[in-house]
Design an enzyme around this catalytic site. Structure first.
Site, PDB file in Angstrom:
ATOM      1  N   GLU A  52       0.827  -1.215   0.000  1.00 43.20           N
ATOM      2  CA  GLU A  52       0.000   0.000   0.000  1.00 43.20           C
ATOM      3  C   GLU A  52       0.859   1.262   0.000  1.00 43.20           C
ATOM      4  OE1 GLU A  52      -2.757  -0.626   3.306  1.00 43.20           O
ATOM      5  OE2 GLU A  52      -4.111  -1.651   1.930  1.00 43.20           O
ATOM      6  N   ASP A  67      -8.286  -9.068   4.151  1.00 43.89           N
ATOM      7  CA  ASP A  67      -8.024  -7.923   5.024  1.00 43.89           C
ATOM      8  C   ASP A  67      -9.042  -7.805   6.151  1.00 43.89           C
ATOM      9  OD1 ASP A  67      -7.211  -5.600   6.153  1.00 43.89           O
ATOM     10  OD2 ASP A  67      -7.678  -4.313   4.446  1.00 43.89           O
ATOM     11  N   GLU A  87     -12.641  -2.298  12.236  1.00 50.66           N
ATOM     12  CA  GLU A  87     -12.638  -1.531  10.988  1.00 50.66           C
ATOM     13  C   GLU A  87     -13.782  -1.918  10.055  1.00 50.66           C
ATOM     14  OE1 GLU A  87      -8.949  -1.827   8.844  1.00 50.66           O
ATOM     15  OE2 GLU A  87      -9.697  -0.660   7.152  1.00 50.66           O
TER      16      GLU A  87
END
Ligand code: BDP
Length: 721
Positions: free
Chosen positions: A309, A383, A411
């Protein structure tokens, strides 16, 4: 009557009232008076004094203080601390260096207690009794003290106390994704706890409270900086601040680790390159590590996110992850420091199915890492989604030390609004059989080293803490911090046991309260799955902040195909789902044949992973006999119904809970119901464009047209820059 009396009475009343207004700050360490008077008296009668070894090191002093505080709260008595047992019913903290311990505690028990474990035992002695907390090392005495207090808080009898407990994993760490400006990436509980500007001189009392909470669970380390790292943390002024934090944490046996930005030699070292094979770069890291250990002698090591990323890494110099990790490992090795090198990689140039890429990149590097490198793997290959199969990387590197990274912060599971107790999700992962070393090679056994290499073993949880008074934003999310800590210590603990412990420690022993909250916790993760990503759907959340639905997110809304939702669900007129079998991306081939057989067949694949592995026609007949479309709709509806049930359950406790905590949770559950409805309506309207089928009976229609949902933009979201 003395005039002071009424004032005293008023003061007592006032303090009783404050006790009842509860902001959650005390976590699971409340030490409220044992409510059952007979039990309280029984405990008090069996605890007379605390005996600690002379010249106790700081961690043992912490154990002593904790026992004094705990007994004071639970039993309402001030238990004296002495150097030698003088009375019957002494609580004695001892190590095998005390000769009389050898006569009582067997070699085998001491071996089982290991480096950090403890033995708790009530013994008959000279016509009376003693309670022993025995450990080989000071740290074990601290954990033993917390265990004894937990035992009392849970209302367990002291008479037959006899247990040996030791952690199965050596380094049990929180990972904080905290930026240096105190923003917390994916943090939903306020700001970062670390007050960088004020350190090192000004030290919040919270540092101690934080470390104490970690120690109470047996967590022994913390990575205090974000994986998306800032090299400034490695500069001298910041290392002085880190050293101050380390000093606050040390009496609780909590060691500090830092994230290392791979390009630090350029950014703060003035070098032209960060090439891991350049001798000047190696020398720079060696010097830097020496400097760190001068400031923090018990520094734990580095956590690194590289070539992931957009983060810098060894591949920028055409070197491998192993080259990069070994560079740091060599610098840390003289101090017994470790490198946790993350395997969360998927390249923008690679159009291979994203969930395959970690194995593609890391598999060939198996055996090439130094012994103090641990490759840190997220539980799933994508993820931290609400449900994923386990990461196949856990079985692709038999000659490498592997750590599991779990995400405590929610998240993708409703952040700090939705209730999602994560122990059942982590159990799924820890219990998953990789078959890597034959049947029974669970992920837990790979991580704790019993399946292969021994040292060092690591488990990491991405923290959900922040400056909110209750630490975790949602009061009930404290249960996730608790669950992670308990599982890190003992990965065999059942979710039910963890939930029950936490509920009792947090809300007391009213059986109606306990059974209701336990039930709420245990079903809550599956509820979130149902209204957000059921049947193996994944990554269909809103872009960027990741809160709420966004199945429509495509390249117009996200920078890369594998950041979109359409990449993952592939909904079209003929069906929905990602074919990961041999006719598709064949990600399935990365798993053992046993899994390939089960997951590869549409008929045997568990429905909770169906659309993860298969592309399925809308009219495919499900186990219920219903077509896929109907089943999908009903799952979303079920999720909404389950949130309504959570609200009813919680409301039923109104008269049994303090108003502050009752209201706090009630408000969040009300909001969660709205969010669940939002997920259901947005996703079903969106998918209906492709299925072109009506909602089955029992599914409530959306109040608004699809455009209403697709045009919503949430701004100023917590945890998102
Ligand atoms: C993703 C998060 C991102 C993290 C990344 C990581 O959205 O903020 O930086 O994982 O783990 O889940 O590196």
């Amino acid at each position: 009557m003395s005039p002071i009396r009424p004032i005293l009475a008023l003061l007592t009343l006032a303090s009783a009232l404050t006790l009842h207004a509860d902001d959650g700050y005390r976590l699971w360490l409340r030490y409220d008076p044992v409510a059952d008077a007979a039990r309280r008296a029984a405990y008090a009668g069996t605890i007379s004094e605390i005996v600690i070894p002379e010249s106790a090191p700081p961690v043992v002093a912490s154990a002593r203080d904790e026992l004094v505080t705990g007994f004071r709260g639970l039993l309402g008595v001030e238990v004296p601390v002495v150097a030698q047992a003088t009375r019957d019913n002494a609580v004695i903290l001892a190590t095998p260096r005390d000769p009389w311990i050898a006569a009582i505690i067997s070699e085998a028990d001491l071996r089982e207690a290991g480096v950090e474990g403890y033995i708790l035992r009530r013994i008959a002695h000279e016509g009376g009794h003693r309670t022993l907390i025995v450990a080989n090392r000071p740290q074990g005495l601290l954990y033993g003290a917390f265990a004894l207090l937990r035992h009392l808080q849970l209302g367990q009898p002291l008479e037959k106390l006899n247990l040996v407990s030791a952690p199965k994993i050596q380094r049990r760490l929180l990972n904080h994704w905290d930026d240096m400006n105190r923003h917390v990436e994916r943090g939903y509980a306020g700001f970062s706890l670390w007050e960088w500007f004020y350190l090192p001189e000004i030290r919040s009392p919270r540092y101690r409270d934080y470390a104490r909470a970690l120690a109470s669970l047996g967590l022994n380390g913390t990575v205090i900086t974000n994986v998306n790292a800032n090299a400034q943390i490695l500069t001298a002024p910041y290392l002085a601040k880190v050293a101050a934090l380390a000093q606050e944490f040390r009496p609780w046996g909590v060691r500090i680790y830092l994230t290392a930005r791979f390009s630090a030699p350029i950014e703060i070292g003035g070098l032209k390159t960060a090439d891991p094979l350049d001798p000047a770069v190696a020398a720079w890291w060696q010097d830097k590590v020496a400097e760190i250990y001068r400031a923090i002698p018990d520094f734990g090591g580095f956590l690194v996110k590289a070539n992931s990323e957009g983060q810098p890494g060894p591949q920028d110099y055409k070197r491998t992850h192993a080259d990069g990790a070994n560079l740091l490992a060599d610098a840390l090795q003289p101090y017994n420091g470790i490198v946790m090198w993350r395997a969360f990689v998927y390249s923008p140039e690679n159009n291979e199915d994203r969930v395959k890429q970690a194995v593609t990149e890391f598999g060939p590097l198996d055996g090439k890492f130094r012994q103090n490198v641990i490759v840190q793997i997220k539980n799933g290959p994508l993820d931290f989604m609400p449900r994923e199969p386990f990461s196949p990387l856990f079985c692709a590197m038999p000659n490498t030390r592997l750590a599991a990274e779990l995400q405590i912060t929610q998240e993708y599971l409703g952040q700090s609004i939705d209730l999602a107790f994560l122990a059942p999700m982590w159990r799924e992962v820890l219990d998953a059989d990789t078959y890597a070393n034959g049947k029974g090679t669970t992920i837990a056994s790979v991580v704790d080293g019993s399946a292969k290499l021994q040292h060092p073993s690591v488990i990491a949880g991405v923290a959900n803490t922040g400056t909110d008074r209750n630490w975790t934003g949602h009061l009930l999310a404290q249960a996730n911090w608790y669950a992670f800590g308990r599982l890190a210590w003992d990965h065999q603990l059942a979710s039910e046991k963890i939930a029950d412990e936490w509920t009792r420690l947090t809300f007391g022993h009213d059986e109606t309260v306990v059974s209701t909250i336990n039930k709420m916790l245990l079903g809550s993760r599956e509820t979130v799955v149902n209204y957000s990503m059921p049947l193996g759907l994944t990554h269909i959340m809103a872009e960027g902040h990741h809160y709420g639905p966004g199945p429509w997110v495509d390249l117009k809304g996200a920078g890369r195909p594998d950041w979109t939702s359409v990449y993952y669900h592939k909904a079209a007129a003929d069906g929905i789902g990602f074919d990961r079998t041999a006719t598709g991306s064949n990600a399935l081939a990365q798993y053992a044949p046993e899994w390939q057989k089960l997951w590869g067949n549409l008929e045997t694949c568990p429905e909770n992973l169906l659309l993860w592995f298969h592309r399925v026609p809308w009219d495919h007949k499900m186990k219920s006999g219903r077509p896929l479309w109907d089943e999908l709709c009903l799952r979303y509806q079920q999720g909404v119904d389950e949130v309504r049930a959570l609200r009813r359950d919680w409301d039923s406790l109104k008269d049994r809970l303090d108003a502050e905590r009752f209201t706090h949770v009630a408000q969040r559950l009300a909001r969660q119901e709205k969010e669940a409805i939002h997920w259901r309506d947005a996703c079903l309207l969106y998918f209906q464009q492709f299925s072109k089928r009506p909602l089955p009976a029992g599914v409530e229609p959306a109040a608004q047209p699809l455009e209403h949902y697709t045009s919503q933009i949430l701004r100023n979201m917590p945890g998102h820059r």
